[in-house]
Scaffold this active site. Structure first.
Site, PDB file in Angstrom:
ATOM      1  N   GLY A  44       0.771  -1.250   0.000  1.00 26.57           N
ATOM      2  CA  GLY A  44       0.000   0.000   0.000  1.00 26.57           C
ATOM      3  C   GLY A  44       0.795   1.289   0.000  1.00 26.57           C
ATOM      4  O   GLY A  44       0.321   2.309  -0.502  1.00 26.57           O
ATOM      5  N   GLU A  99       3.939   3.879   6.162  1.00 27.96           N
ATOM      6  CA  GLU A  99       2.705   3.131   5.918  1.00 27.96           C
ATOM      7  C   GLU A  99       1.721   3.960   5.106  1.00 27.96           C
ATOM      8  O   GLU A  99       1.773   5.190   5.133  1.00 27.96           O
ATOM      9  CB  GLU A  99       2.052   2.783   7.268  1.00 27.96           C
ATOM     10  CG  GLU A  99       2.158   1.317   7.651  1.00 27.96           C
ATOM     11  CD  GLU A  99       1.254   0.385   6.839  1.00 27.96           C
ATOM     12  OE1 GLU A  99       0.896   0.703   5.683  1.00 27.96           O
ATOM     13  OE2 GLU A  99       0.906  -0.681   7.367  1.00 27.96           O
ATOM     14  N   ASP A 100       0.815   3.269   4.444  1.00 29.59           N
ATOM     15  CA  ASP A 100      -0.234   3.990   3.719  1.00 29.59           C
ATOM     16  C   ASP A 100      -1.326   4.483   4.668  1.00 29.59           C
ATOM     17  O   ASP A 100      -1.746   5.623   4.607  1.00 29.59           O
ATOM     18  CB  ASP A 100      -0.836   3.102   2.608  1.00 29.59           C
ATOM     19  CG  ASP A 100      -1.322   1.741   3.113  1.00 29.59           C
ATOM     20  OD1 ASP A 100      -1.081   1.392   4.295  1.00 29.59           O
ATOM     21  OD2 ASP A 100      -1.944   1.004   2.317  1.00 29.59           O
ATOM     22  N   ASP A 103      -5.113   2.034  10.624  1.00 25.33           N
ATOM     23  CA  ASP A 103      -6.545   1.789  10.803  1.00 25.33           C
ATOM     24  C   ASP A 103      -6.766   1.232  12.217  1.00 25.33           C
ATOM     25  O   ASP A 103      -6.710   1.985  13.187  1.00 25.33           O
ATOM     26  CB  ASP A 103      -6.982   0.819   9.688  1.00 25.33           C
ATOM     27  CG  ASP A 103      -8.472   0.589   9.623  1.00 25.33           C
ATOM     28  OD1 ASP A 103      -9.226   1.514   9.935  1.00 25.33           O
ATOM     29  OD2 ASP A 103      -8.883  -0.525   9.247  1.00 25.33           O
ATOM     30  N   PHE A 152     -13.928   3.411   3.613  1.00 16.92           N
ATOM     31  CA  PHE A 152     -12.915   2.623   2.930  1.00 16.92           C
ATOM     32  C   PHE A 152     -12.421   3.394   1.722  1.00 16.92           C
ATOM     33  O   PHE A 152     -13.187   3.726   0.821  1.00 16.92           O
ATOM     34  CB  PHE A 152     -13.435   1.243   2.526  1.00 16.92           C
ATOM     35  CG  PHE A 152     -12.302   0.301   2.233  1.00 16.92           C
ATOM     36  CD1 PHE A 152     -11.620  -0.337   3.260  1.00 16.92           C
ATOM     37  CD2 PHE A 152     -11.876   0.098   0.921  1.00 16.92           C
ATOM     38  CE1 PHE A 152     -10.530  -1.164   2.990  1.00 16.92           C
ATOM     39  CE2 PHE A 152     -10.798  -0.733   0.648  1.00 16.92           C
ATOM     40  CZ  PHE A 152     -10.128  -1.364   1.687  1.00 16.92           C
ATOM     41  N   VAL A 153     -11.112   3.679   1.706  1.00 17.02           N
ATOM     42  CA  VAL A 153     -10.554   4.513   0.645  1.00 17.02           C
ATOM     43  C   VAL A 153      -9.572   3.724  -0.224  1.00 17.02           C
ATOM     44  O   VAL A 153      -8.958   2.757   0.235  1.00 17.02           O
ATOM     45  CB  VAL A 153      -9.846   5.758   1.222  1.00 17.02           C
ATOM     46  CG1 VAL A 153     -10.840   6.668   1.930  1.00 17.02           C
ATOM     47  CG2 VAL A 153      -8.714   5.383   2.174  1.00 17.02           C
ATOM     48  N   ASP A 159      -5.456  -0.203  -1.958  1.00 20.57           N
ATOM     49  CA  ASP A 159      -6.250  -1.099  -2.806  1.00 20.57           C
ATOM     50  C   ASP A 159      -7.538  -1.561  -2.153  1.00 20.57           C
ATOM     51  O   ASP A 159      -7.717  -1.483  -0.943  1.00 20.57           O
ATOM     52  CB  ASP A 159      -5.435  -2.359  -3.121  1.00 20.57           C
ATOM     53  CG  ASP A 159      -5.356  -3.300  -1.900  1.00 20.57           C
ATOM     54  OD1 ASP A 159      -4.950  -2.828  -0.818  1.00 20.57           O
ATOM     55  OD2 ASP A 159      -5.730  -4.480  -2.028  1.00 20.57           O
ATOM     56  N   ARG A 165      -5.076   0.631  -6.984  1.00 17.70           N
ATOM     57  CA  ARG A 165      -3.831   1.247  -6.505  1.00 17.70           C
ATOM     58  C   ARG A 165      -3.335   2.329  -7.456  1.00 17.70           C
ATOM     59  O   ARG A 165      -2.647   3.252  -7.051  1.00 17.70           O
ATOM     60  CB  ARG A 165      -2.730   0.179  -6.373  1.00 17.70           C
ATOM     61  CG  ARG A 165      -2.979  -0.860  -5.300  1.00 17.70           C
ATOM     62  CD  ARG A 165      -1.713  -1.667  -5.059  1.00 17.70           C
ATOM     63  NE  ARG A 165      -1.927  -2.921  -4.349  1.00 17.70           N
ATOM     64  CZ  ARG A 165      -2.006  -3.041  -3.027  1.00 17.70           C
ATOM     65  NH1 ARG A 165      -1.902  -1.977  -2.267  1.00 17.70           N
ATOM     66  NH2 ARG A 165      -2.189  -4.217  -2.475  1.00 17.70           N
TER      67      ARG A 165
HETATM   68  P1  IMP Z   1      -4.790  -2.147  10.441  1.00 17.04           P
HETATM   69  O1  IMP Z   1      -4.000  -3.352  10.774  1.00 17.04           O
HETATM   70  O2  IMP Z   1      -6.262  -2.340  10.706  1.00 17.04           O
HETATM   71  O3  IMP Z   1      -4.290  -0.857  11.048  1.00 17.04           O
HETATM   72  O4  IMP Z   1      -4.769  -2.002   8.863  1.00 17.04           O
HETATM   73  C1  IMP Z   1      -3.686  -1.511   8.221  1.00 17.04           C
HETATM   74  C2  IMP Z   1      -3.699  -1.932   6.789  1.00 17.04           C
HETATM   75  O5  IMP Z   1      -5.023  -2.205   6.331  1.00 17.04           O
HETATM   76  C3  IMP Z   1      -3.203  -0.827   5.910  1.00 17.04           C
HETATM   77  O6  IMP Z   1      -1.811  -0.891   5.755  1.00 17.04           O
HETATM   78  C4  IMP Z   1      -3.955  -1.052   4.632  1.00 17.04           C
HETATM   79  O7  IMP Z   1      -3.235  -1.962   3.828  1.00 17.04           O
HETATM   80  C5  IMP Z   1      -5.247  -1.687   5.045  1.00 17.04           C
HETATM   81  N1  IMP Z   1      -6.368  -0.693   5.102  1.00 17.04           N
HETATM   82  C6  IMP Z   1      -6.973  -0.203   6.199  1.00 17.04           C
HETATM   83  N2  IMP Z   1      -7.928   0.672   5.874  1.00 17.04           N
HETATM   84  C7  IMP Z   1      -7.931   0.747   4.525  1.00 17.04           C
HETATM   85  C8  IMP Z   1      -8.689   1.505   3.562  1.00 17.04           C
HETATM   86  O8  IMP Z   1      -9.576   2.327   3.867  1.00 17.04           O
HETATM   87  N3  IMP Z   1      -8.372   1.289   2.263  1.00 17.04           N
HETATM   88  C9  IMP Z   1      -7.401   0.416   1.853  1.00 17.04           C
HETATM   89  N4  IMP Z   1      -6.663  -0.300   2.710  1.00 17.04           N
HETATM   90  C10 IMP Z   1      -6.921  -0.137   4.036  1.00 17.04           C
HETATM   91 MG    MG Z   2      -0.757  -1.527   3.904  1.00 14.16          MG
END
Ligand code: IMP
Ligand code: MG
Length: 180
Positions: A44, A99-100, A103, A152-153, A159, A165
């Site tokens: 990402g 990181e992208d 969340d 969700f973006v 992606d 992407r």
């Molecule tokens: P976490 O483990 O829940 O913090 O998720 C982190 C990863 O989930 C990010 O690095 C993204 O790859 C993916 N992610 C979380 N939210 C989104 C979103 O809105 N769009 C796309 N990917 C997301």
């Molecule tokens: Mg990611």
């Protein structure tokens, strides 16, 4: 066309360029006598990483790591796997994890623990997007591009099921795309 699946554009190419340049300038200021190693968390963050390092004017190095936590869905599983490890040793280095999006924090909480155990001199977290309302694990970014609502973006590297992407902007995906 990918664009038809987008409900609304959150950040245009111009807005992204401006904010990423500001983040690079901030890193420049913070690492005056140090050469940070930037670690891009694939996949990402690849576009953000490419733009970010070009807005850093001081010497720095890069490495890449891949973790998976999602599968093809839109919520984090909490199960994180290292799919590709770093090439570089990080002991004694000043590292910045790029990181992208932050969340739930599941992915980074786990990843930061692993990296910490390798004894870098310092470790900071740089994320383009942050969804603070979704946080489950206590993870805070040192550099954060934009706080966004719980939507969700996709685009600019992010992606849904490996698609979107390549959109040059960041947009909210129409829920009908993933509720099918
Ligand atoms: P976490 O483990 O829940 O913090 O998720 C982190 C990863 O989930 C990010 O690095 C993204 O790859 C993916 N992610 C979380 N939210 C989104 C979103 O809105 N769009 C796309 N990917 C997301
Ligand atoms: Mg990611």
């Amino acid at each position: 066309m990918l664009h038809q699946d987008i409900e609304r554009i959150l950040f245009t190419e111009d807005e992204l360029r401006t904010r990423v340049a500001e983040m690079g300038a901030q890193i420049d200021q913070d690492y005056v006598d140090r050469k940070p190693l930037l670690i891009s968390v694939l996949r990402g963050s690849f576009i953000f990483m490419a733009d970010l390092v070009r807005s850093i004017t001081r010497p720095c190095t890069v490495d890449f790591m891949a973790v998976s936590s999602y599968g093809a869905g839109v919520t984090s599983s909490g199960q994180v796997k290292i799919v590709k490890d770093l090439t570089e040793q990080i002991e004694g280095k000043d590292i910045i994890v790029v990181e992208d999006i932050l969340d739930s924090g599941n992915t980074l909480h786990y990843l930061l623990q692993i990296l910490q155990a390798r004894h870098p001199a310092s470790i900071r977290l740089c994320t383009l997007l942050d969804k603070p309302s979704r946080r489950i694990k206590p993870v805070e970014a040192d550099y954060s591009g934009f706080s966004i609502p719980d939507e969700f973006v996709v685009g600019y590297g992010l992606d849904y099921a490996e698609q979107y992407r390549n959109l040059p902007y960041i947009g909210i995906l129409k829920p009908c795309v993933y509720q099918k």
